[in-house]
Design an enzyme around this catalytic site. Sequence first.
Site, short mmCIF file in Angstrom:
data_model
loop_
_atom_site.label_atom_id
_atom_site.label_comp_id
_atom_site.label_asym_id
_atom_site.label_seq_id
_atom_site.Cartn_x
_atom_site.Cartn_y
_atom_site.Cartn_z
N ASP A 61 0.81 -1.25 0.05
CA ASP A 61 -0.19 0.06 -0.01
C ASP A 61 0.97 1.48 0.07
O ASP A 61 0.38 2.29 -0.18
CB ASP A 61 -1.02 -0.03 1.14
CG ASP A 61 -0.31 0.00 2.50
OD1 ASP A 61 0.85 -0.40 2.50
OD2 ASP A 61 -1.18 -0.24 3.63
N SER A 62 2.25 0.98 -0.05
CA SER A 62 3.07 2.34 -0.43
C SER A 62 2.96 2.82 -1.68
O SER A 62 3.72 3.83 -2.07
CB SER A 62 4.75 1.79 0.09
OG SER A 62 4.78 0.51 -0.83
N ASP A 122 -1.08 -6.19 -0.07
CA ASP A 122 -1.64 -5.57 0.94
C ASP A 122 -3.12 -5.19 1.02
O ASP A 122 -3.46 -4.65 0.33
CB ASP A 122 -1.00 -3.99 1.28
CG ASP A 122 0.38 -3.94 1.98
OD1 ASP A 122 0.31 -4.96 3.01
OD2 ASP A 122 1.03 -3.33 1.90
N LYS A 142 -1.47 -9.38 2.67
CA LYS A 142 -0.74 -8.85 4.11
C LYS A 142 -1.57 -7.93 4.66
O LYS A 142 -2.19 -7.17 4.11
CB LYS A 142 0.91 -8.23 3.76
CG LYS A 142 1.37 -7.75 4.69
CD LYS A 142 2.87 -7.49 4.26
CE LYS A 142 3.28 -6.03 4.05
NZ LYS A 142 2.66 -4.86 4.45
N GLU A 192 -1.57 -5.42 8.48
CA GLU A 192 -0.67 -5.00 9.86
C GLU A 192 -1.33 -5.12 11.08
O GLU A 192 -2.82 -5.25 11.09
CB GLU A 192 -0.63 -3.32 9.51
CG GLU A 192 0.32 -3.01 8.38
CD GLU A 192 0.19 -1.51 8.11
OE1 GLU A 192 -0.12 -0.84 9.06
OE2 GLU A 192 0.90 -1.21 6.99
N GLU A 249 9.04 -4.30 10.74
CA GLU A 249 9.66 -3.02 10.15
C GLU A 249 9.92 -1.81 11.12
O GLU A 249 9.49 -1.96 12.27
CB GLU A 249 8.43 -2.27 9.33
CG GLU A 249 8.81 -1.01 8.83
CD GLU A 249 7.71 -0.37 7.91
OE1 GLU A 249 6.73 -1.14 7.40
OE2 GLU A 249 7.88 1.00 7.22
O1 KIV Z 1 3.43 -1.23 1.71
C1 KIV Z 1 4.79 -1.59 1.76
O2 KIV Z 1 5.48 -1.23 0.80
C2 KIV Z 1 5.29 -2.32 2.83
C3 KIV Z 1 6.50 -2.56 2.85
C4 KIV Z 1 7.07 -1.29 3.48
C5 KIV Z 1 7.12 -3.73 3.63
O3 KIV Z 1 4.24 -2.80 3.71
#
Ligand code: KIV
Length: 272
Positions: free
Chosen positions: A52-53, A91, A121, A123, A190
């Site tokens: 989600d980056s 994510d 994934k 959090e 992280e």
């Molecule tokens: O969204 C992302 O890029 C991440 C990484 C920083 C692990 O969760």
Amino acid sequence: MSTAKSSDKKVTTHRLLEMKKSGEKISMLTAYDFSLARILDDAGIDVILVGDSASNVMAGHETTLPITLDQMIYHASSVVRAVERALVVVDLPFGSYQGNSKEALNSAIRIMKESGAHGVKLEGGREVKESIERILSAGVPVMGHLGLTPQSIYKFGTYVVRAQDEAEAERLMSDAKLLSDSGCFAIVLEKIPAQLARAVSGSVTIPIIGIGAGGGVDGQVLVLHDMLGITHEFHPRFLRRYLNLYDDIKKAAEHYISDVKSRDFPNEKEQY
Ligand code: KIV
């Protein structure tokens, strides 16, 4: 340079477990589009994270919070179309799984069905246990994410190193065990102290993939745009830049502009 492919076979969650057992480190990078995902896959990357980056590096938002489930599915489908070997993990975006476990399951199913990805994934630790269990019960592989969890940035208030005090370190360790016992196939840690990350990796059987968590874990992940130097105002200690594409792309664009203005481009050979 030769690539470090561990095997030409498709990477599975089972293969990642074997890699941990044999001590072979796991390589993971983010990607959000077809073209770059194809390059990473051809290079032999083990895992591609559609992170989600994308909210930051693709859409220009300050945080990861605004990106939507539909947008994540769009990015994930583009990546999946490019990949032949890597495991593709996506994510679950903010707001798509925290409400209740049914909503979490529906979001995970949409990602798997509409993008063709291989896992999701999310959090958090104990607070998302029910959601993780429900997603796993539908046969969807889940990767956890502990330590600095950017979707909670307004709770933390800062991006500093997490779990530096004993209470937070203990909580993180017990959350990691809980995620492992629940059936997650891996965990991203992280920005936490390297010693703690090493201890977590030693106390669970599933692979621990670090970003800013030192070398004592089972694999590493970086945001692609950071390691390629496309983003250039972000200098955390853990980031190794392999290229400086911001400067290279800017120079190329300046060269092109100058060629167009001076009528150098196109020349005789570049037209019909
Ligand atoms: O969204 C992302 O890029 C991440 C990484 C920083 C692990 O969760």
